[in-house]
Every structure is written in C-alpha cells, then in structure tokens.
Design a protein around this motif. Structure first.
Motif, PDB file in Angstrom:
ATOM      1  N   PRO A 138     -36.946 -92.591   6.115  1.00 31.64           N
ATOM      2  CA  PRO A 138     -37.712 -91.348   6.245  1.00 31.64           C
ATOM      3  C   PRO A 138     -36.848 -90.228   6.820  1.00 31.64           C
ATOM      4  CG  PRO A 138     -38.260 -92.847   8.032  1.00 31.64           C
ATOM      5  CD  PRO A 138     -37.284 -93.582   7.147  1.00 31.64           C
ATOM      6  N   ARG A 139     -36.179 -89.491   5.948  1.00 37.25           N
ATOM      7  CA  ARG A 139     -35.209 -88.486   6.396  1.00 37.25           C
ATOM      8  C   ARG A 139     -35.864 -87.306   7.112  1.00 37.25           C
ATOM      9  NH1 ARG A 139     -33.932 -90.565   1.820  1.00 37.25           N
ATOM     10  NH2 ARG A 139     -34.964 -88.970   0.565  1.00 37.25           N
ATOM     11  N   ASN A 140     -37.188 -87.174   6.995  1.00 38.85           N
ATOM     12  CA  ASN A 140     -37.880 -86.129   7.749  1.00 38.85           C
ATOM     13  C   ASN A 140     -37.994 -86.484   9.232  1.00 38.85           C
ATOM     14  OD1 ASN A 140     -39.654 -88.256   6.953  1.00 38.85           O
ATOM     15  ND2 ASN A 140     -41.407 -87.015   7.589  1.00 38.85           N
ATOM     16  N   GLU A 141     -37.745 -87.737   9.577  1.00 38.72           N
ATOM     17  CA  GLU A 141     -37.798 -88.163  10.973  1.00 38.72           C
ATOM     18  C   GLU A 141     -36.428 -88.127  11.632  1.00 38.72           C
ATOM     19  OE1 GLU A 141     -39.895 -91.800  11.582  1.00 38.72           O
ATOM     20  OE2 GLU A 141     -41.462 -91.313  10.121  1.00 38.72           O
ATOM     21  N   ALA A 142     -35.383 -88.390  10.880  1.00 42.89           N
ATOM     22  CA  ALA A 142     -34.012 -88.319  11.393  1.00 42.89           C
ATOM     23  C   ALA A 142     -33.050 -88.390  10.213  1.00 42.89           C
ATOM     24  CB  ALA A 142     -33.720 -89.457  12.369  1.00 42.89           C
ATOM     25  N   PRO A 143     -31.999 -87.590  10.225  1.00 44.35           N
ATOM     26  CA  PRO A 143     -31.002 -87.695   9.149  1.00 44.35           C
ATOM     27  C   PRO A 143     -30.335 -89.071   9.184  1.00 44.35           C
ATOM     28  CG  PRO A 143     -30.684 -85.694  10.462  1.00 44.35           C
ATOM     29  CD  PRO A 143     -31.660 -86.562  11.209  1.00 44.35           C
ATOM     30  N   LEU A 144     -29.856 -89.496   8.027  1.00 44.96           N
ATOM     31  CA  LEU A 144     -29.145 -90.761   7.924  1.00 44.96           C
ATOM     32  C   LEU A 144     -27.756 -90.502   7.360  1.00 44.96           C
ATOM     33  CD1 LEU A 144     -29.270 -93.900   8.123  1.00 44.96           C
ATOM     34  CD2 LEU A 144     -29.978 -93.897   5.716  1.00 44.96           C
ATOM     35  N   ALA A 145     -26.757 -91.149   7.936  1.00 45.38           N
ATOM     36  CA  ALA A 145     -25.388 -91.068   7.436  1.00 45.38           C
ATOM     37  C   ALA A 145     -24.894 -92.471   7.118  1.00 45.38           C
ATOM     38  CB  ALA A 145     -24.477 -90.400   8.465  1.00 45.38           C
ATOM     39  N   LEU A 146     -23.962 -92.571   6.189  1.00 43.80           N
ATOM     40  CA  LEU A 146     -23.490 -93.864   5.706  1.00 43.80           C
ATOM     41  C   LEU A 146     -21.975 -93.956   5.788  1.00 43.80           C
ATOM     42  CD1 LEU A 146     -24.284 -96.564   4.161  1.00 43.80           C
ATOM     43  CD2 LEU A 146     -23.657 -95.312   2.077  1.00 43.80           C
ATOM     44  N   GLU A 147     -21.504 -95.071   6.321  1.00 46.09           N
ATOM     45  CA  GLU A 147     -20.070 -95.376   6.322  1.00 46.09           C
ATOM     46  C   GLU A 147     -19.834 -96.646   5.532  1.00 46.09           C
ATOM     47  OE1 GLU A 147     -16.684 -97.011   9.387  1.00 46.09           O
ATOM     48  OE2 GLU A 147     -18.006 -95.422  10.138  1.00 46.09           O
ATOM     49  N   VAL A 148     -19.004 -96.568   4.502  1.00 49.03           N
ATOM     50  CA  VAL A 148     -18.654 -97.744   3.708  1.00 49.03           C
ATOM     51  C   VAL A 148     -17.224 -98.160   4.038  1.00 49.03           C
ATOM     52  CG1 VAL A 148     -20.257 -97.240   1.824  1.00 49.03           C
ATOM     53  CG2 VAL A 148     -17.959 -96.260   1.763  1.00 49.03           C
ATOM     54  N   ARG A 149     -16.959 -99.462   3.904  1.00 46.96           N
ATOM     55  CA  ARG A 149     -15.636 -99.966   4.267  1.00 46.96           C
ATOM     56  C   ARG A 149     -15.005-100.846   3.186  1.00 46.96           C
ATOM     57  NH1 ARG A 149     -15.191-101.131  10.759  1.00 46.96           N
ATOM     58  NH2 ARG A 149     -15.411 -98.951  11.390  1.00 46.96           N
ATOM     59  N   HIS A 150     -15.781-101.306   2.227  1.00 45.16           N
ATOM     60  CA  HIS A 150     -15.191-102.084   1.133  1.00 45.16           C
ATOM     61  C   HIS A 150     -14.289-101.147   0.330  1.00 45.16           C
ATOM     62  CE1 HIS A 150     -14.769-104.475  -2.501  1.00 45.16           C
ATOM     63  NE2 HIS A 150     -15.361-105.497  -1.895  1.00 45.16           N
ATOM     64  N   SER A 151     -13.080-101.584   0.025  1.00 45.19           N
ATOM     65  CA  SER A 151     -12.084-100.706  -0.599  1.00 45.19           C
ATOM     66  C   SER A 151     -12.523-100.175  -1.960  1.00 45.19           C
ATOM     67  CB  SER A 151     -10.748-101.446  -0.742  1.00 45.19           C
ATOM     68  OG  SER A 151     -10.900-102.614  -1.545  1.00 45.19           O
ATOM     69  N   ASP A 152     -13.374-100.916  -2.682  1.00 48.19           N
ATOM     70  CA  ASP A 152     -13.776-100.472  -4.020  1.00 48.19           C
ATOM     71  C   ASP A 152     -14.673 -99.236  -3.987  1.00 48.19           C
ATOM     72  OD1 ASP A 152     -12.317-102.469  -5.137  1.00 48.19           O
ATOM     73  OD2 ASP A 152     -14.016-103.746  -5.678  1.00 48.19           O
ATOM     74  N   TRP A 153     -15.339 -98.964  -2.866  1.00 47.90           N
ATOM     75  CA  TRP A 153     -16.168 -97.757  -2.783  1.00 47.90           C
ATOM     76  C   TRP A 153     -15.325 -96.485  -2.885  1.00 47.90           C
ATOM     77  CZ3 TRP A 153     -21.144 -97.904  -3.483  1.00 47.90           C
ATOM     78  CH2 TRP A 153     -21.916 -98.977  -3.053  1.00 47.90           C
ATOM     79  N   PHE A 154     -14.036 -96.598  -2.625  1.00 46.51           N
ATOM     80  CA  PHE A 154     -13.154 -95.438  -2.639  1.00 46.51           C
ATOM     81  C   PHE A 154     -12.446 -95.263  -3.984  1.00 46.51           C
ATOM     82  CE2 PHE A 154     -13.718 -96.933   1.655  1.00 46.51           C
ATOM     83  CZ  PHE A 154     -13.938 -95.766   2.375  1.00 46.51           C
ATOM     84  N   LYS A 155     -12.803 -96.111  -4.951  1.00 49.18           N
ATOM     85  CA  LYS A 155     -12.198 -96.056  -6.276  1.00 49.18           C
ATOM     86  C   LYS A 155     -13.243 -95.632  -7.301  1.00 49.18           C
ATOM     87  CE  LYS A 155      -9.275 -99.999  -4.958  1.00 49.18           C
ATOM     88  NZ  LYS A 155      -8.944-101.427  -5.236  1.00 49.18           N
ATOM     89  N   GLU A 156     -12.758 -95.033  -8.402  1.00 48.81           N
ATOM     90  CA  GLU A 156     -13.676 -94.657  -9.483  1.00 48.81           C
ATOM     91  C   GLU A 156     -14.009 -95.882 -10.345  1.00 48.81           C
ATOM     92  OE1 GLU A 156     -15.228 -92.050  -9.610  1.00 48.81           O
ATOM     93  OE2 GLU A 156     -14.088 -90.646  -8.404  1.00 48.81           O
ATOM     94  N   PRO A 157     -15.229 -95.919 -10.884  1.00 47.71           N
ATOM     95  CA  PRO A 157     -16.277 -94.884 -10.831  1.00 47.71           C
ATOM     96  C   PRO A 157     -17.187 -94.998  -9.611  1.00 47.71           C
ATOM     97  CG  PRO A 157     -17.007 -96.655 -12.242  1.00 47.71           C
ATOM     98  CD  PRO A 157     -15.627 -97.052 -11.786  1.00 47.71           C
ATOM     99  N   HIS A 158     -16.906 -95.988  -8.734  1.00 46.14           N
ATOM    100  CA  HIS A 158     -17.809 -96.251  -7.627  1.00 46.14           C
ATOM    101  C   HIS A 158     -17.894 -95.077  -6.656  1.00 46.14           C
ATOM    102  CE1 HIS A 158     -17.593-100.215  -9.343  1.00 46.14           C
ATOM    103  NE2 HIS A 158     -16.322-100.351  -8.999  1.00 46.14           N
ATOM    104  N   SER A 159     -16.767 -94.407  -6.439  1.00 43.00           N
ATOM    105  CA  SER A 159     -16.760 -93.283  -5.514  1.00 43.00           C
ATOM    106  C   SER A 159     -17.698 -92.171  -5.986  1.00 43.00           C
ATOM    107  CB  SER A 159     -15.333 -92.743  -5.352  1.00 43.00           C
ATOM    108  OG  SER A 159     -15.313 -91.614  -4.513  1.00 43.00           O
ATOM    109  N   SER A 160     -17.634 -91.849  -7.271  1.00 44.78           N
ATOM    110  CA  SER A 160     -18.511 -90.807  -7.826  1.00 44.78           C
ATOM    111  C   SER A 160     -19.973 -91.238  -7.808  1.00 44.78           C
ATOM    112  CB  SER A 160     -18.084 -90.463  -9.255  1.00 44.78           C
ATOM    113  OG  SER A 160     -16.807 -89.864  -9.263  1.00 44.78           O
ATOM    114  N   HIS A 161     -20.233 -92.508  -8.096  1.00 46.43           N
ATOM    115  CA  HIS A 161     -21.606 -93.011  -8.067  1.00 46.43           C
ATOM    116  C   HIS A 161     -22.193 -92.893  -6.655  1.00 46.43           C
ATOM    117  CE1 HIS A 161     -20.799 -95.702 -11.848  1.00 46.43           C
ATOM    118  NE2 HIS A 161     -20.952 -94.429 -12.141  1.00 46.43           N
TER     119      HIS A 161
END
Length: 292
Positions: A138-161
C-alpha cells in the motif's frame, strides 16, 4: 526537504567525542543523532521488529521531518519466494505506523521509505513473484524501495524489465555503490566483516524518490572521485524534483559520519539545492584554558 542524509545506524559508541559530545549516554544517541542528520537507514529492523512502545519512543525522540528508512525483516525477504510473506510485510508496515503518529502532514512524519533488500539468490526468474509482492504494497501508507543483488538483474533484458515494473508501480530503486571498497587500492580484504556485494551501479531514477547506499572507504581520497560523480547526478535529480535519501556506510564505522558530512560539503560547494546539515548549526562547547 528534498535531500536527506544519514548513516546506517544511529547508536555507535565510537562516535562519542566526534558526532556525539563527550560523556554522551547510549540512551541519548538517537536524539543526538537526529539533531545532526536528517535520516537514518534502519538496519536493525532486518534482524528484529521493534514493539509499539519502541516505535513511539523513536518518534518522540526525533524532530518532525526526520526520516527512518527501515529495512523489511529478513523473515520477509530472505525465505525464498516473496508472495507467502506478503502478510508479514503488511504487518511490519502496520507496526511502523507509530512513526507517523502526531504528525500534522506526511512531511512531518518520521516514517520514510521502507526498503526491501533481496538476497543474491533471488533471480529475475522470480519476476512474477516480485510483481505480486510489489503490487500488494500500500504505497499510500509508505513508499517502498527495492534493492536487488542477483547479478542477472543488472543485465538486459532483466534490467529494463525491472525498471519498467518499478516505474509502473512507483517503487523506488535502492542504488548500492560499493565501488570505493572494490577499487584496486582499497584492499577490501582488510574489512571482510563488512564486505558488500560488488554489483554495478545503474544510476536510474524510476520514482519520485531514490535511496542511495554509498559504501565509503576509510580513506577519503579513495571516495573522492565517486562522491564527485554523485554530486553531479544528485544536483540534476534534485533540480528535477526527485527526493533523495543518501546513506553513507564505512567498514570502519567511526568514519561514517565524517564521510557523510564531507559529501554534504561537496554538494554545497557545487551549489546543489540541498538544505543545511543540522550538525553544522551545533556549536562546540568552548575549550577551558588551563591556568598553569
């Protein structure tokens, strides 16, 4: 405030005599810290969830507008798939609402963005699971931020997704910068107890705010080129209306406040649109001269 600065913790005895006045007691650390910085990255909630009385005390001991950016408990983020942990995440958010009690406006609330730090073994193959989890927040109650650490999240196409998903849902991206402790001259093996993942820095803003975690080196000269890079980036983002939470870590925790203050000074020298650091307004007690 559009720019908030702090460290990973507020209670560290090694800060007595520098960040905290000589003779400071541990029960006063949060109050003293919040008189010097404008936000704190609450790592403690990753390991243990505070009770209602503790949360109420946090709110009482800090000024209006000071922000706690608390990490979701590891029982939520580090048990495999996220969807089964949605009830636990929502319960945690409910328990942290005490940080907003008594605030006349969202700006005065002490509840800042909650952030989910995913483990290195959470891959892009779990995108559907991640989407369901983020949609339930529920972002109206508090903002949410995400940190990813698996190396594939930093590669395409996963990064754009991932970027597209976060933009669609208004979820902020936690930008982790460990470059200072992984430079050739930094010798990260000297501090194995605080080693952070060596992941790429992708300076992308995909929400109205961004959380930056800067892992500084004990030697300021190692940090300087990276801090100067962040100064230029933040100057542009702040002028575009992005709210920035910037947290400075250091393998030697004694250096974290000084490294953060140095970054504030670099921003001011660059004429970036940042508010004064409260720490700078605190006068040091006069030194008593000896008569002998």
């Amino acid at each position: 405030m559009s720019f908030l600065l702090g460290c990973a913790v507020w209670g560290y005895k090694g800060w007595i005599g520098d960040l905290f006045p000589p003779g400071s007691r541990s029960k006063d650390f949060l109050r003293l810290y919040s008189q010097r910085f404008t936000a704190v990255e609450g790592n403690t909630t990753f390991y243990a969830v505070p009770d209602a009385d503790t949360v109420a005390r946090w709110a009482q001991e800090t000024p209006a507008g000071f922000k706690f950016c608390l990490k979701l408990p590891r029982t939520v983020t580090h048990n495999g798939l996220l969807q089964p942990s949605i009830p636990g995440a929502l319960k945690f958010l409910e328990q942290m609402q005490g940080l907003g009690v008594g605030a006349a406006s969202p700006e005065e609330s002490r509840l800042g963005p909650i952030f989910a730090q995913l483990p290195p073994n959470y891959p892009p193959a779990y995108l559907d699971d991640l989407t369901a989890f983020l949609e339930a927040w529920p972002r109206n109650e508090a903002p949410l931020a995400l940190e990813v650490r698996h190396s594939d999240w930093f590669k395409e196409p996963h990064s754009s997704h991932l970027t597209a998903l976060l933009q669609q849902l208004g979820v902020g991206r936690v930008l982790l910068d460990t470059r200072p402790v992984y430079t050739a001259s930094a010798k990260p093996q000297e501090y194995p107890e605080s080693r952070k993942p060596n992941v790429p820095v992708q300076p992308i803003v995909n929400a109205s705010f961004s959380v930056i975690r800067f892992i500084s080196h004990p030697e300021q000269s190692v940090n300087q080129p990276f801090l100067e890079e962040w100064v230029s980036l933040l100057d542009g983002w702040l002028r575009q209306g992005t709210k920035i939470y910037f947290f400075v870590h250091c393998p030697l925790e004694e250096r974290s406040p000084g490294n953060a203050r140095h970054f504030q000074q670099l921003l001011e020298q660059h004429n970036a649109p940042v508010p004064p650091l409260p720490w700078n307004a605190i006068e040091l007690p006069p030194t008593q001269l000896s008569l002998f």
